[in-house]
Write a protein that holds these residues in place. Structure first.
Motif, PDB file in Angstrom:
ATOM      1  N   ARG A   1     -14.268  15.123  34.866  1.00 46.16           N
ATOM      2  CA  ARG A   1     -14.980  14.683  36.070  1.00 46.16           C
ATOM      3  C   ARG A   1     -14.710  13.214  36.373  1.00 46.16           C
ATOM      4  O   ARG A   1     -14.593  12.836  37.536  1.00 46.16           O
ATOM      5  N   ASP A   2     -14.591  12.397  35.345  1.00 43.64           N
ATOM      6  CA  ASP A   2     -14.240  11.001  35.585  1.00 43.64           C
ATOM      7  C   ASP A   2     -12.820  10.891  36.145  1.00 43.64           C
ATOM      8  O   ASP A   2     -12.554  10.065  37.024  1.00 43.64           O
TER       9      ASP A   2
ATOM     10  N   LEU B   1     -15.063   2.279  39.219  1.00 42.06           N
ATOM     11  CA  LEU B   1     -15.900   3.169  38.418  1.00 42.06           C
ATOM     12  C   LEU B   1     -16.700   2.372  37.396  1.00 42.06           C
ATOM     13  O   LEU B   1     -17.892   2.637  37.179  1.00 42.06           O
ATOM     14  N   ALA B   2     -16.068   1.382  36.771  1.00 43.44           N
ATOM     15  CA  ALA B   2     -16.780   0.535  35.816  1.00 43.44           C
ATOM     16  C   ALA B   2     -17.918  -0.223  36.500  1.00 43.44           C
ATOM     17  O   ALA B   2     -19.019  -0.365  35.946  1.00 43.44           O
ATOM     18  N   LEU B   3     -17.669  -0.699  37.718  1.00 41.82           N
ATOM     19  CA  LEU B   3     -18.693  -1.424  38.457  1.00 41.82           C
ATOM     20  C   LEU B   3     -19.912  -0.562  38.727  1.00 41.82           C
ATOM     21  O   LEU B   3     -21.051  -0.954  38.432  1.00 41.82           O
TER      22      LEU B   3
ATOM     23  N   PRO C   1     -15.291  16.297  26.811  1.00 38.18           N
ATOM     24  CA  PRO C   1     -14.298  16.889  27.725  1.00 38.18           C
ATOM     25  C   PRO C   1     -14.837  17.104  29.135  1.00 38.18           C
ATOM     26  O   PRO C   1     -14.072  17.025  30.111  1.00 38.18           O
ATOM     27  N   LEU C   2     -16.139  17.355  29.273  1.00 36.75           N
ATOM     28  CA  LEU C   2     -16.718  17.534  30.604  1.00 36.75           C
ATOM     29  C   LEU C   2     -16.627  16.244  31.399  1.00 36.75           C
ATOM     30  O   LEU C   2     -16.250  16.246  32.582  1.00 36.75           O
TER      31      LEU C   2
ATOM     32  N   ALA D   1     -25.943  16.924  38.763  1.00 38.47           N
ATOM     33  CA  ALA D   1     -26.465  15.559  38.681  1.00 38.47           C
ATOM     34  C   ALA D   1     -25.516  14.521  39.251  1.00 38.47           C
ATOM     35  O   ALA D   1     -25.954  13.449  39.673  1.00 38.47           O
ATOM     36  N   GLN D   2     -24.222  14.799  39.265  1.00 34.91           N
ATOM     37  CA  GLN D   2     -23.274  13.783  39.730  1.00 34.91           C
ATOM     38  C   GLN D   2     -23.106  13.774  41.240  1.00 34.91           C
ATOM     39  O   GLN D   2     -22.398  12.928  41.785  1.00 34.91           O
ATOM     40  N   ARG D   3     -23.770  14.681  41.947  1.00 39.53           N
ATOM     41  CA  ARG D   3     -23.622  14.726  43.396  1.00 39.53           C
ATOM     42  C   ARG D   3     -24.378  13.574  44.049  1.00 39.53           C
ATOM     43  O   ARG D   3     -25.515  13.278  43.697  1.00 39.53           O
TER      44      ARG D   3
END
Length: 202
Positions: free
Chosen positions: A129-130, A164-166, A124-125, A71-73
């Motif tokens: 990844r973050d 990342l927050a944006l 933890p996942l 999903a993060q791709r």
């Protein structure tokens, strides 16, 4: 020689099963989050037996990890010699991906919300990844400092956190109910914010 085609066919069947299971899981999670979703429900939604998800992934945690990876791709633009514009294009690509409101994008942000709420399987996942995404952004910022498009007093680590927050904050509003509708304006202002925050030109 004789069993090579059969092996490929088996691998293809396994890949198709995994694809259908992941699609079903993302659809269910996008609709109502992961906490009420069982492996049996995912298997049935994918059109298989109740035990196929356990057979493929072994546990709910392994399934969530695979869903999160899928999903993060999104299509990350390539660096073309200007780190500031690279950051701006990354922000645009991220937001446009979320704005499509695909099950994968909605599932990702649903899972992120659950991780923030201290889901022990997801925390933890997302943490790893973050951290990886922030490190990627750190690299882009450093490229921009090197090529002169980003100010040399910018802290790359802090800049990565802000970017990342944006994108996450804007992404949540894009899938909210009601969602933000004017995507071009949002993308334009997000890119303008990145340029104003980090660029060398006032």
């Amino acid at each position: 020689m004789t069993d090579a085609p059969a092996r490929r066919t088996q691998e293809q069947r396994r890949a198709e099963t995994e694809r259908r299971v992941l699609d079903a899981a993302m659809e269910l999670i996008a609709r109502s989050g992961s906490r009420g979703v069982t492996l049996a429900q995912v298997g049935e939604a994918a059109g298989y037996s109740r035990g196929i998800v356990y057979h493929q992934f072994g546990s709910r945690e392994r399934l969530l990890e695979a869903v999160l990876d899928e999903a993060q791709r999104f299509g990350v633009p390539e660096y073309q010699g200007n780190g500031l514009e690279h950051l701006a294009r990354i922000v645009e690509a991220y937001l446009r991906n979320v704005a499509q409101r695909t099950p994968s994008a909605r599932a990702f942000l649903q899972l992120w919300g659950e991780a923030i709420a201290a889901d022990p399987a997801l925390m933890p996942l997302f943490a790893q990844r973050d951290a990886d995404f922030r490190q990627f952004l750190v690299t882009v910022v450093r490229q921009g400092v090197t090529d002169g498009s980003i100010r040399d007093d910018v802290d790359p680590t802090a800049a990565a956190v802000l970017i990342l927050a944006l994108v996450r904050g804007c992404g949540l509003q894009l899938i909210a109910n009601p969602p933000v509708r004017n995507l071009p304006a949002l993308v334009r202002e997000a890119k303008r914010s990145v340029r104003a925050a980090f660029g060398t030109t006032p």
